[in-house]
Design a protein around this motif. Sequence first.
Motif, PDB file in Angstrom:
ATOM      1  N   LYS A   1       1.700   6.701  -6.885  1.00  0.00           N
ATOM      2  CA  LYS A   1       0.632   7.621  -7.277  1.00  0.00           C
ATOM      3  C   LYS A   1       1.054   9.065  -7.039  1.00  0.00           C
ATOM      4  O   LYS A   1       0.772   9.940  -7.859  1.00  0.00           O
ATOM      5  CB  LYS A   1      -0.652   7.311  -6.512  1.00  0.00           C
ATOM      6  N   ALA A   2       1.744   9.330  -5.936  1.00  0.00           N
ATOM      7  CA  ALA A   2       2.219  10.678  -5.649  1.00  0.00           C
ATOM      8  C   ALA A   2       3.241  11.120  -6.687  1.00  0.00           C
ATOM      9  O   ALA A   2       3.228  12.263  -7.150  1.00  0.00           O
ATOM     10  CB  ALA A   2       2.815  10.749  -4.243  1.00  0.00           C
ATOM     11  N   ARG A   3       4.139  10.217  -7.090  1.00  0.00           N
ATOM     12  CA  ARG A   3       5.151  10.544  -8.095  1.00  0.00           C
ATOM     13  C   ARG A   3       4.486  10.855  -9.435  1.00  0.00           C
ATOM     14  O   ARG A   3       4.825  11.822 -10.109  1.00  0.00           O
ATOM     15  CB  ARG A   3       6.138   9.389  -8.264  1.00  0.00           C
ATOM     16  N   VAL A   4       3.519  10.052  -9.823  1.00  0.00           N
ATOM     17  CA  VAL A   4       2.799  10.275 -11.079  1.00  0.00           C
ATOM     18  C   VAL A   4       2.069  11.616 -11.018  1.00  0.00           C
ATOM     19  O   VAL A   4       2.086  12.390 -11.981  1.00  0.00           O
ATOM     20  CB  VAL A   4       1.823   9.112 -11.379  1.00  0.00           C
TER      21      VAL A   4
ATOM     22  N   ASP B   1      10.780  19.214  -5.075  1.00  0.00           N
ATOM     23  CA  ASP B   1      11.221  17.878  -5.485  1.00  0.00           C
ATOM     24  C   ASP B   1      12.127  17.981  -6.707  1.00  0.00           C
ATOM     25  O   ASP B   1      11.658  17.891  -7.841  1.00  0.00           O
ATOM     26  CB  ASP B   1      10.008  16.999  -5.793  1.00  0.00           C
ATOM     27  N   PRO B   2      13.442  18.178  -6.486  1.00  0.00           N
ATOM     28  CA  PRO B   2      14.378  18.327  -7.602  1.00  0.00           C
ATOM     29  C   PRO B   2      14.419  17.122  -8.547  1.00  0.00           C
ATOM     30  O   PRO B   2      14.814  17.260  -9.703  1.00  0.00           O
ATOM     31  CB  PRO B   2      15.735  18.518  -6.912  1.00  0.00           C
ATOM     32  N   SER B   3      13.990  15.948  -8.101  1.00  0.00           N
ATOM     33  CA  SER B   3      14.014  14.768  -8.973  1.00  0.00           C
ATOM     34  C   SER B   3      13.034  14.894 -10.140  1.00  0.00           C
ATOM     35  O   SER B   3      13.107  14.125 -11.096  1.00  0.00           O
ATOM     36  CB  SER B   3      13.724  13.500  -8.170  1.00  0.00           C
ATOM     37  N   LEU B   4      12.132  15.869 -10.094  1.00  0.00           N
ATOM     38  CA  LEU B   4      11.193  16.070 -11.195  1.00  0.00           C
ATOM     39  C   LEU B   4      11.897  16.490 -12.478  1.00  0.00           C
ATOM     40  O   LEU B   4      11.347  16.336 -13.561  1.00  0.00           O
ATOM     41  CB  LEU B   4      10.140  17.119 -10.817  1.00  0.00           C
ATOM     42  N   VAL B   5      13.119  16.980 -12.375  1.00  0.00           N
ATOM     43  CA  VAL B   5      13.881  17.338 -13.568  1.00  0.00           C
ATOM     44  C   VAL B   5      13.993  16.131 -14.481  1.00  0.00           C
ATOM     45  O   VAL B   5      13.879  16.251 -15.697  1.00  0.00           O
ATOM     46  CB  VAL B   5      15.284  17.878 -13.189  1.00  0.00           C
ATOM     47  N   ARG B   6      14.180  14.960 -13.902  1.00  0.00           N
ATOM     48  CA  ARG B   6      14.292  13.741 -14.708  1.00  0.00           C
ATOM     49  C   ARG B   6      13.017  13.470 -15.496  1.00  0.00           C
ATOM     50  O   ARG B   6      13.063  13.015 -16.627  1.00  0.00           O
ATOM     51  CB  ARG B   6      14.649  12.542 -13.836  1.00  0.00           C
TER      52      ARG B   6
ATOM     53  N   THR C   1       0.830  -1.194   0.000  1.00  0.00           N
ATOM     54  CA  THR C   1       0.000   0.000   0.000  1.00  0.00           C
ATOM     55  C   THR C   1       0.868   1.249   0.000  1.00  0.00           C
ATOM     56  O   THR C   1       0.622   2.183  -0.751  1.00  0.00           O
ATOM     57  CB  THR C   1      -0.939   0.005   1.215  1.00  0.00           C
ATOM     58  N   THR C   2       1.923   1.254   0.794  1.00  0.00           N
ATOM     59  CA  THR C   2       2.834   2.392   0.857  1.00  0.00           C
ATOM     60  C   THR C   2       3.501   2.616  -0.488  1.00  0.00           C
ATOM     61  O   THR C   2       3.609   3.743  -0.960  1.00  0.00           O
ATOM     62  CB  THR C   2       3.896   2.177   1.951  1.00  0.00           C
ATOM     63  N   ASN C   3       3.955   1.541  -1.128  1.00  0.00           N
ATOM     64  CA  ASN C   3       4.587   1.661  -2.444  1.00  0.00           C
ATOM     65  C   ASN C   3       3.618   2.212  -3.480  1.00  0.00           C
ATOM     66  O   ASN C   3       3.997   3.026  -4.311  1.00  0.00           O
ATOM     67  CB  ASN C   3       5.148   0.316  -2.896  1.00  0.00           C
ATOM     68  N   LYS C   4       2.374   1.766  -3.443  1.00  0.00           N
ATOM     69  CA  LYS C   4       1.371   2.250  -4.378  1.00  0.00           C
ATOM     70  C   LYS C   4       1.100   3.732  -4.154  1.00  0.00           C
ATOM     71  O   LYS C   4       0.959   4.502  -5.108  1.00  0.00           O
ATOM     72  CB  LYS C   4       0.074   1.461  -4.248  1.00  0.00           C
TER      73      LYS C   4
ATOM     74  N   SER D   1       2.775  14.792 -13.461  1.00  0.00           N
ATOM     75  CA  SER D   1       1.690  15.374 -14.247  1.00  0.00           C
ATOM     76  C   SER D   1       1.554  16.864 -13.963  1.00  0.00           C
ATOM     77  O   SER D   1       1.354  17.663 -14.884  1.00  0.00           O
ATOM     78  CB  SER D   1       0.361  14.681 -13.939  1.00  0.00           C
ATOM     79  N   MET D   2       1.670  17.237 -12.703  1.00  0.00           N
ATOM     80  CA  MET D   2       1.537  18.642 -12.326  1.00  0.00           C
ATOM     81  C   MET D   2       2.621  19.504 -12.966  1.00  0.00           C
ATOM     82  O   MET D   2       2.329  20.565 -13.524  1.00  0.00           O
ATOM     83  CB  MET D   2       1.579  18.798 -10.805  1.00  0.00           C
ATOM     84  N   ILE D   3       3.866  19.058 -12.898  1.00  0.00           N
ATOM     85  CA  ILE D   3       4.941  19.884 -13.459  1.00  0.00           C
ATOM     86  C   ILE D   3       4.818  19.985 -14.965  1.00  0.00           C
ATOM     87  O   ILE D   3       5.040  21.053 -15.550  1.00  0.00           O
ATOM     88  CB  ILE D   3       6.341  19.411 -13.013  1.00  0.00           C
ATOM     89  N   LEU D   4       4.430  18.911 -15.632  1.00  0.00           N
ATOM     90  CA  LEU D   4       4.249  18.957 -17.078  1.00  0.00           C
ATOM     91  C   LEU D   4       3.094  19.884 -17.461  1.00  0.00           C
ATOM     92  O   LEU D   4       3.182  20.649 -18.423  1.00  0.00           O
ATOM     93  CB  LEU D   4       4.036  17.551 -17.645  1.00  0.00           C
ATOM     94  N   TRP D   5       2.023  19.857 -16.700  1.00  0.00           N
ATOM     95  CA  TRP D   5       0.877  20.714 -16.974  1.00  0.00           C
ATOM     96  C   TRP D   5       1.261  22.184 -16.800  1.00  0.00           C
ATOM     97  O   TRP D   5       0.966  23.022 -17.645  1.00  0.00           O
ATOM     98  CB  TRP D   5      -0.295  20.352 -16.062  1.00  0.00           C
ATOM     99  N   HIS D   6       1.961  22.497 -15.707  1.00  0.00           N
ATOM    100  CA  HIS D   6       2.380  23.881 -15.465  1.00  0.00           C
ATOM    101  C   HIS D   6       3.378  24.350 -16.527  1.00  0.00           C
ATOM    102  O   HIS D   6       3.338  25.509 -16.950  1.00  0.00           O
ATOM    103  CB  HIS D   6       2.965  24.047 -14.065  1.00  0.00           C
TER     104      HIS D   6
END
Length: 73
Positions: A32-35, A60-65, A25-28, A39-44
């Motif tokens: 979902k949070a990562r997705v 979250d600097p990892s969003l650059v990837r 459940t934690t992994n899921k 999605s949010m950064i791509l939309w913005h």
Amino acid sequence: MSSETPSSVADTSTAGTSSSPSSSTTNKQKEKARVSRTSMILWHAHQNDAAAVRKLLEEDPSLVRSLEKHATS
């Protein structure tokens, strides 16, 4: 942004695996949070909202990837 989850990100069963239900459940939830953040950064970025993109990257600097992956697609 809509809180609905796309059908392509549907919940999958973990029956027959050795992981505990709580860790599954934690992994899921993490996935979902990562997705959602991706999605949010791509939309913005699509909306040319530099302030929102900057804020998300600071959080979250990892969003650059995720941006790099979509830029080359």
